[in-house]
Design an enzyme around this catalytic site. Sequence first.
Site, PDB file in Angstrom:
ATOM      1  N   GLY A   1       0.811  -1.205   0.000  1.00  0.00           N
ATOM      2  CA  GLY A   1       0.000   0.000   0.000  1.00  0.00           C
ATOM      3  C   GLY A   1       0.846   1.258   0.000  1.00  0.00           C
ATOM      4  O   GLY A   1       2.046   1.224   0.302  1.00  0.00           O
TER       5      GLY A   1
ATOM      6  N   ASP B   1      -6.527  12.116   9.613  1.00  0.00           N
ATOM      7  CA  ASP B   1      -6.660  11.524   8.282  1.00  0.00           C
ATOM      8  C   ASP B   1      -7.552  10.287   8.338  1.00  0.00           C
ATOM      9  O   ASP B   1      -7.173   9.216   7.872  1.00  0.00           O
ATOM     10  CB  ASP B   1      -5.279  11.188   7.704  1.00  0.00           C
ATOM     11  CG  ASP B   1      -5.313  11.041   6.188  1.00  0.00           C
ATOM     12  OD1 ASP B   1      -6.368  11.354   5.589  1.00  0.00           O
ATOM     13  OD2 ASP B   1      -4.304  10.615   5.616  1.00  0.00           O
TER      14      ASP B   1
ATOM     15  N   LYS C   1       6.054   0.402   7.361  1.00  0.00           N
ATOM     16  CA  LYS C   1       5.817   1.644   6.633  1.00  0.00           C
ATOM     17  C   LYS C   1       7.095   2.457   6.587  1.00  0.00           C
ATOM     18  O   LYS C   1       7.674   2.756   7.625  1.00  0.00           O
ATOM     19  CB  LYS C   1       4.715   2.438   7.333  1.00  0.00           C
ATOM     20  CG  LYS C   1       4.401   3.737   6.637  1.00  0.00           C
ATOM     21  CD  LYS C   1       3.066   4.261   7.060  1.00  0.00           C
ATOM     22  CE  LYS C   1       2.554   5.268   6.046  1.00  0.00           C
ATOM     23  NZ  LYS C   1       1.153   5.541   6.215  1.00  0.00           N
TER      24      LYS C   1
ATOM     25  N   GLY D   1       4.107   7.655   3.188  1.00  0.00           N
ATOM     26  CA  GLY D   1       5.029   6.561   2.951  1.00  0.00           C
ATOM     27  C   GLY D   1       4.434   5.360   2.257  1.00  0.00           C
ATOM     28  O   GLY D   1       3.237   5.259   2.047  1.00  0.00           O
TER      29      GLY D   1
ATOM     30  N   VAL E   1       4.016   1.154   2.187  1.00  0.00           N
ATOM     31  CA  VAL E   1       3.909   0.079   3.166  1.00  0.00           C
ATOM     32  C   VAL E   1       4.292  -1.244   2.507  1.00  0.00           C
ATOM     33  O   VAL E   1       3.864  -1.532   1.390  1.00  0.00           O
ATOM     34  CB  VAL E   1       2.471  -0.019   3.715  1.00  0.00           C
ATOM     35  CG1 VAL E   1       2.390  -1.058   4.827  1.00  0.00           C
ATOM     36  CG2 VAL E   1       2.008   1.331   4.212  1.00  0.00           C
TER      37      VAL E   1
END
Length: 800
Positions: A520, A634, A541, A525, A527
């Site tokens: 991801g 977020d 991450k 960043g 992952v």
Amino acid sequence: MNAMGNSHLLLVFSLFLSFSFTSSVRLTLHEDSSLSVGNADDVLTSNDGVFSAGFFPIGQNAYCFAIWFSEPSCTIPDCTVVWMANRDEPVNGRSSKLSLRKNGDLQLIDTGGAVVWSSKTGSSSRSSTNLQLLNTGNLVLRDDKHATLWQSFDSPTNTLLPEQKLIPSTPLISSRSKNNFSSGYYILYFDNDNLLHLLFSGPKIKSVYWPDPWLNSWEAGRTTYNDSRVAVLDHYGNFISSDNLTFLTADYGAKIQRRLTVDHDGNLRVYSRPDGGEWTVSWQANPDPCTAHGICGPNSLCTYHPSEGRSCICAPGYEWENLYDWTQGCKPKFNSFCDSKVKTEFVELPHSDFYGYDKGFFPNYTLEMCKKLCLDLCNCLGFQYKFTNCYPKLLLLNGHYSPGVDGGIHFKLPKFNLSSYYLPKIEHATLQCPAKEIMLHWTYPKRPENSKVETLLIFTGATAGWEAIMVLMVWCFLYKTRPETGGAHIEGYCAGPTGFRRFTYDELKKATWNFSKEIGRGSGGVVYKAVLLDCRVAAVKQLNAANQGENEFLAEMSTIGNLHHMNLIDMWGYCAEGKHRLLIYEFMEHGSLAENLSSPTELDWSKRFEIAIGSARGLAYLHEECLEWVLHCDVKPQNILLDSTYQPKVADFGLSKILRREDLMNSSFSKIRGTRGYMAPEWIYNCPITSKVDVYSYGIVLLEMVTGRSPTGEHDKIKGGHAQEKKILTSWVREKKRLSVPKQTWIEEIVDPRLRGEYDLKKIEILVEVALKCVDEDRDTRPTMRQVVEMLQCCEDEDV
Ligand SMILES: *[C@@H]1O[C@H](CO)[C@@H](O)[C@H](O)[C@H]1NC(C)=O
Ligand SMILES: *[C@@H]1O[C@H](CO)[C@@H](O)[C@H](O)[C@H]1NC(C)=O
Ligand SMILES: *[C@@H]1O[C@H](CO)[C@@H](O)[C@H](O)[C@H]1NC(C)=O
Ligand SMILES: *[C@@H]1O[C@H](CO)[C@@H](O)[C@H](O)[C@H]1NC(C)=O
Ligand SMILES: *[C@@H]1O[C@H](CO)[C@@H](O)[C@H](O)[C@H]1NC(C)=O
Ligand SMILES: *[C@@H]1O[C@H](CO)[C@@H](O)[C@H](O)[C@H]1NC(C)=O
Ligand SMILES: *[C@@H]1O[C@H](CO)[C@@H](O)[C@H](O)[C@H]1NC(C)=O
Ligand SMILES: *[C@@H]1O[C@H](CO)[C@@H](O)[C@H](O)[C@H]1NC(C)=O
């Protein structure tokens, strides 16, 4: 019978030979010569006669090449062994030999010619190599220039001799039992935290039990700051380790025989032997033998009485899996709570504890709340309740039952048969030992003469058992790191999880297969998937933000590392090395809510509701139960991950503090954190940012879950100001609500068509109502996350 007689005869004969023909002892093995099995004279002896090296019988017709104490004199099977070359792969008692080849390789060769073990020092350029046993007990292979090519001190088995250094690449591994010299389950080793640990590494579970895992390193008198990772015992009884574990043995001072051994019962002991005397324990790591993990299997508890010794008892409601082997533990007398809807009740066993395997840690819980929590989790087997803290248990392992243990375990048992599981039975069981450790005997077939095929068959049969063991022992290593071709996880066993800790960049590079498996990309960043040394699957991450000071980063880490909640992703550690900043999280099998909402296999309605309430709990914990500053900033479906049972876990919390400001501004909106579509109006209007920004984003996520529409998706075509863009989904829902008079109609219109009408209308109403409150433009009108949880919870309860 015949075979036994023969071997005795052989022994007598060779004793006779040694008396009559040889008076000198062998001190050196030269190149191109060998030591053979079955010849009692074929041993190497140290100059002072204290140690001998040769073939040591470990069963009928089964031999290991070993080093043992030969002074004071002993008869062979009773001598104290300090090292073995092939403990896990014994050789036959006929024509096996230890050969020092011309090329300098020292090889242990079995009857059929197979090389069972080798020093791996062969080279065409070598000459005049020789093997000697030093007075320290170190077996040393040297070349003509007197340089050491190989030494037994570099590959210890379960014993460390004085002057022998314990270093990270040479862990001590216990024997399986008193009479079985093969590799056992207990390991003394230096972990990456620079500390010397004792680890139980059983076939199914692994855990560190020394120093006491509840203690911080400094509380245990250790220090993690010295990374030289070396420990040594001297001849006088002084042990010094670089992690500040130092001790003097009880008989410190005299230069006598000593050894440090990891015993098969999981304890670490120093034994000393005065001249001509018996071995006595002069120091041990754990006074209580129940401290070692893995002694009693699952669902059973270890108890210790100074007079009666150690024993295991089954937890109430459980019975022995195998009466003759405690390590297999106990099995429940009832069916799983997850399959049936039985009514359950809790039974407390005082002074008991199970280490580890908690479903999180729940502070400030009343006993009633803790009970409810465990009742609601079908796989909860019981809980520990200590000073208003609740620890629900998913597995009952490493049990300990002793008057010294504070508090007790509340076992979850079916109400129906409660009386038959009652406690007095346990008390009774503690008085007698239902099972004794079994002692098995070697069955190692003797080689029939002149039959190569049969030899091969027998050899295969004998090694098959060992292969099975090796497979078990290195299962994790082989299975979980298969994609890696060499390099990673060199030790070949899994270290126990050691809690939140610092990782090295190299370690993570190996664990992530050179950062090759991207799973991801998120705020700040990329992952990657990883498998850690302890075999846990992790998500790593790699943060873009590289310029943050190390101290600042570490401060944030210590805060985030302390946040534990069943609806927050667990962080296991971090890495801060040079420019690298990485975070290590638990891996979530089902990916993110975003992936699943958009995937064709839909999440059904009840799962969606569970996800809504779970993620609300996680956020509420962030906002209120810990520190107000942990705003998520977020919240979006990409940051709500799903575990194997679709329990939601909020991810990426705390990142807003870690990421460099500039990076956060590096989006299309200047000075704004978060993700388009989920951001509260405060961000745009430059109002003070409070926890209500997360409430807003959460409200959007709820609407997305109900409607299946992306806040930036289909309705994103209208160009214009940001505020307008964000209003799309919310205003669409509000409009539907306002225009359609009968409730049912407008709800039906907005609900995700992929649910095909299968939903609970009442719950949807509450969900939409809560969502609309959350996305109110006025942040003071929005509820807190705690209030959201309460509103949803009351709806959840209506079913019950
Ligand atoms: C680290 O441990 C080693 C070995 O015990 C010792 O020689 C060294 O002085 C220690 N270093 C520090 C900084 O304490
Ligand atoms: C090492 O342990 C001693 C006590 O045994 C203590 O005084 C000392 O401060 C410790 N050193 C470190 C570096 O923790
Ligand atoms: C209840 O216990 C009895 C004996 O103690 C046992 O025979 C019976 O199967 C148990 N019933 C259930 C439902 O577990
Ligand atoms: C020794 O221990 C190993 C590993 O647990 C086991 O497989 C083997 O059967 C044991 N051998 C004997 C003789 O008990
Ligand atoms: C990882 O990278 C190193 C060099 O950076 C390389 O030597 C190694 O073979 C790589 N391993 C894998 C599994 O790609
Ligand atoms: C959820 O997403 C994961 C990862 O994409 C996928 O493996 C899983 O099947 C999805 N589950 C559902 C119910 O869509
Ligand atoms: C936890 O308990 C403390 C002390 O009893 C109390 O002050 C605090 O408000 C409680 N916190 C929560 C979130 O209930
Ligand atoms: C920030 O944006 C600039 C240009 O817009 C780009 O070159 C840079 O790589 C971005 N940095 C990060 C960390 O995304």
